[in-house]
Write a protein that holds these residues in place. Structure first.
Motif, short mmCIF file in Angstrom:
data_model
loop_
_atom_site.label_atom_id
_atom_site.label_comp_id
_atom_site.label_asym_id
_atom_site.label_seq_id
_atom_site.Cartn_x
_atom_site.Cartn_y
_atom_site.Cartn_z
N GLY A 111 60.34 -19.92 -20.46
CA GLY A 111 61.07 -20.23 -21.68
C GLY A 111 61.26 -19.04 -22.59
N ALA A 112 61.01 -17.84 -22.08
CA ALA A 112 61.10 -16.63 -22.90
C ALA A 112 62.54 -16.11 -22.96
CB ALA A 112 60.19 -15.54 -22.34
N ALA A 113 62.91 -15.56 -24.10
CA ALA A 113 64.24 -14.96 -24.25
C ALA A 113 64.32 -13.61 -23.55
CB ALA A 113 64.59 -14.82 -25.72
N LYS A 114 63.20 -12.88 -23.55
CA LYS A 114 63.17 -11.54 -22.97
C LYS A 114 61.92 -11.36 -22.13
CE LYS A 114 65.75 -9.11 -26.63
NZ LYS A 114 65.78 -7.91 -27.49
N VAL A 115 61.99 -10.40 -21.22
CA VAL A 115 60.82 -9.96 -20.47
C VAL A 115 60.56 -8.50 -20.82
CG1 VAL A 115 61.35 -11.53 -18.57
CG2 VAL A 115 62.13 -9.14 -18.46
N ASP A 116 59.34 -8.05 -20.55
CA ASP A 116 59.03 -6.63 -20.52
C ASP A 116 58.83 -6.25 -19.06
OD1 ASP A 116 59.09 -6.50 -23.29
OD2 ASP A 116 56.92 -6.74 -23.50
N ILE A 117 59.23 -5.06 -18.68
CA ILE A 117 59.16 -4.64 -17.29
C ILE A 117 58.22 -3.45 -17.15
CG2 ILE A 117 60.47 -3.86 -15.28
CD1 ILE A 117 62.96 -5.08 -16.48
N VAL A 118 57.31 -3.54 -16.18
CA VAL A 118 56.46 -2.42 -15.79
C VAL A 118 56.81 -2.08 -14.35
CG1 VAL A 118 54.10 -1.59 -15.46
CG2 VAL A 118 54.61 -3.17 -17.34
N GLY A 119 57.18 -0.83 -14.10
CA GLY A 119 57.56 -0.43 -12.75
C GLY A 119 56.79 0.79 -12.30
N HIS A 120 56.60 0.91 -11.00
CA HIS A 120 55.89 2.04 -10.40
C HIS A 120 56.74 2.64 -9.30
CE1 HIS A 120 52.40 3.49 -7.63
NE2 HIS A 120 52.76 4.46 -8.44
N SER A 121 56.96 3.95 -9.35
CA SER A 121 57.68 4.66 -8.31
C SER A 121 59.13 4.13 -8.21
CB SER A 121 56.93 4.55 -6.98
OG SER A 121 57.45 5.43 -6.02
N GLU A 122 59.56 3.63 -7.06
CA GLU A 122 60.90 3.07 -7.00
C GLU A 122 61.05 1.91 -7.98
OE1 GLU A 122 64.07 0.61 -4.25
OE2 GLU A 122 62.17 1.18 -3.35
N GLY A 123 59.98 1.13 -8.14
CA GLY A 123 60.02 0.03 -9.11
C GLY A 123 60.25 0.53 -10.52
N SER A 136 52.82 -21.61 -14.14
CA SER A 136 52.66 -22.55 -15.26
C SER A 136 52.36 -21.83 -16.56
CB SER A 136 51.53 -23.54 -14.96
OG SER A 136 50.30 -22.86 -14.78
N CYS A 137 52.23 -20.52 -16.51
CA CYS A 137 51.87 -19.72 -17.68
C CYS A 137 52.99 -19.75 -18.72
CB CYS A 137 51.59 -18.29 -17.26
SG CYS A 137 50.92 -17.24 -18.56
N LYS A 138 52.60 -19.96 -19.98
CA LYS A 138 53.54 -19.91 -21.10
C LYS A 138 53.09 -18.81 -22.05
CE LYS A 138 55.88 -23.42 -19.57
NZ LYS A 138 57.22 -23.21 -18.97
N PRO A 139 53.98 -17.89 -22.40
CA PRO A 139 53.58 -16.76 -23.24
C PRO A 139 53.04 -17.20 -24.59
CG PRO A 139 55.71 -16.37 -22.22
CD PRO A 139 55.37 -17.80 -21.94
N SER A 140 52.10 -16.42 -25.10
CA SER A 140 51.51 -16.70 -26.40
C SER A 140 52.32 -16.05 -27.50
CB SER A 140 50.08 -16.16 -26.44
OG SER A 140 50.10 -14.73 -26.33
N ALA A 141 52.01 -16.40 -28.74
CA ALA A 141 52.67 -15.78 -29.88
C ALA A 141 52.36 -14.29 -29.94
CB ALA A 141 52.25 -16.47 -31.17
N ALA A 142 51.16 -13.92 -29.49
CA ALA A 142 50.77 -12.51 -29.51
C ALA A 142 51.55 -11.70 -28.47
CB ALA A 142 49.27 -12.38 -29.25
N HIS A 143 51.88 -12.32 -27.34
CA HIS A 143 52.61 -11.64 -26.27
C HIS A 143 53.75 -12.54 -25.79
CE1 HIS A 143 49.54 -8.60 -26.23
NE2 HIS A 143 48.59 -9.45 -25.87
N PRO A 144 54.82 -12.61 -26.58
CA PRO A 144 55.89 -13.57 -26.26
C PRO A 144 56.73 -13.20 -25.06
CG PRO A 144 56.48 -12.21 -28.15
CD PRO A 144 55.05 -11.90 -27.84
N ASN A 145 56.72 -11.93 -24.66
CA ASN A 145 57.52 -11.52 -23.51
C ASN A 145 56.66 -11.49 -22.25
OD1 ASN A 145 59.52 -11.10 -25.36
ND2 ASN A 145 59.65 -8.88 -25.10
N PRO A 146 56.98 -12.31 -21.24
CA PRO A 146 56.27 -12.19 -19.97
C PRO A 146 56.58 -10.85 -19.31
CG PRO A 146 58.17 -13.62 -19.74
CD PRO A 146 58.06 -13.31 -21.20
N LEU A 147 55.72 -10.45 -18.40
CA LEU A 147 55.87 -9.17 -17.73
C LEU A 147 56.42 -9.34 -16.33
CD1 LEU A 147 52.44 -7.50 -18.64
CD2 LEU A 147 54.58 -7.46 -19.94
N VAL A 148 57.36 -8.49 -15.96
CA VAL A 148 57.86 -8.40 -14.59
C VAL A 148 57.36 -7.06 -14.04
CG1 VAL A 148 59.91 -8.14 -13.13
CG2 VAL A 148 59.87 -9.86 -14.96
N LEU A 149 56.60 -7.11 -12.95
CA LEU A 149 55.96 -5.93 -12.38
C LEU A 149 56.66 -5.55 -11.08
CD1 LEU A 149 52.24 -7.08 -12.87
CD2 LEU A 149 53.74 -5.94 -14.52
#
Length: 287
Positions: free
Chosen positions: A117-129, A39-52
């Motif tokens: 509802g975000a246009a873009k995501v930011d991605i954080v990956g570890h090792s193979e991720g 249910s989380c909606k990104p804020s103006a400060a952090h408009p891109n949700p994160l994919v981990l």
């Protein structure tokens, strides 16, 4: 590793997880932040949700049990998944082919974008991720839907060591990892070594994609992705750094990167350089 070091690393992780859970409680109450809160909606400060994206032999909830709540407490909508499972009955991911896993990750990116509802995501990956965080935008062609990539010890140019399943070891999944390897094998392991097919596909031509800001973070004490420089992308638009450039005494190893408060702040600063905070040096798990 001597037993006393293993016990110390486990104690460090336990303390960090307890602290992160406490800070996450407040953040998760807000609709503009949270870890795996759909249910989380990104804020103006952090408009891109994160994919981990987790490492080989691990899973999303375990690999990001520290870093996920930490980033949520910073005001992000953060989401993870367990990709590349040989069988849904065993919570071990990343062992199937890189191509199959990358398709699952691309679908998850679309799911996160649709839910938030975000246009873009930011991605954080570890090792193979981390490898997948770089591979997907280029090879699968969704760079236009990605703002930033923060990659922790990716085997970008291939690794000379095949023990990437140690992420699963640290999460207490070794018996399950062994079961998966015995029954299904590990196509991804072969594809991520020096000269592997996925590595060749990624490194043919420029790796960094236009419009994406990349940060690659490695440790000089990494015993799994070797040589350490194999992680780095020597191209415009990419920041490459060692943890020890900031904190020379931090002994953090490959797996420990996802559980180190020093690295967590480096990740947060890479995601939001305009609001970067001073990094307080800590001691990440040395494994």
């Amino acid at each position: 590793m001597p037993n006393r070091l293993r016990r110390a690393a486990g104690l460090i992780a336990a303390v960090l997880l307890t602290a992160s859970a406490a800070t996450a409680t407040t953040a998760n109450a807000a609709p503009s932040s949270g870890f795996d809160h759909w249910s989380c909606k990104p804020s103006a400060a952090h408009p891109n949700p994160l994919v981990l994206l987790h490492g080989l032999g691990g899973n999303g909830p375990g690999n990001y049990s520290f870093l996920g709540p930490f980033l949520a407490a910073k005001g992000y909508c953060a989401f993870t998944l367990t990709y590349g499972q040989a069988t849904p009955a065993i919570p071990v991911g990343g062992t199937v082919s890189i191509a199959q896993s990358s398709a699952e990750i691309q679908a998850f990116v679309q799911q996160v974008r649709q839910a938030t509802g975000a246009a873009k995501v930011d991605i954080v990956g570890h090792s193979e991720g981390a490898f997948q965080s770089i591979y997907g935008p280029k090879v699968r062609g969704y760079a236009g839907q990605v703002g930033k990539v923060v990659a922790l010890a990716p085997p970008t140019h291939g690794t000379t060591f095949g023990g990437l399943v140690s992420v699963g070891d640290y999460l207490g999944l070794r018996p399950l990892v062994d079961q998966v390897l015995q029954q299904f094998g590990c196509p991804a392991c072969d594809e991520l070594i020096v000269g592997g097919t996925a590595v060749a596909k990624l490194t043919t031509g420029p790796i960094a994609q236009p419009g994406v800001k990349y940060t690659v973070i490695a440790s000089r004490f990494d015993a799994l992705v070797t040589p350490h420089e194999t992680s780095f992308i020597r191209e415009p638009g990419v920041t490459n750094k060692y943890v020890q450039d900031t904190c020379p005494l931090d002994p953090v190893g490959h797996v420990g990167l996802a559980f180190d408060p020093t690295v967590a702040q480096l990740v947060a600063n890479a995601l939001d350089p305009a609001q970067a905070s001073r990094v307080i040096c800590a001691f990440g798990p040395p494994l």
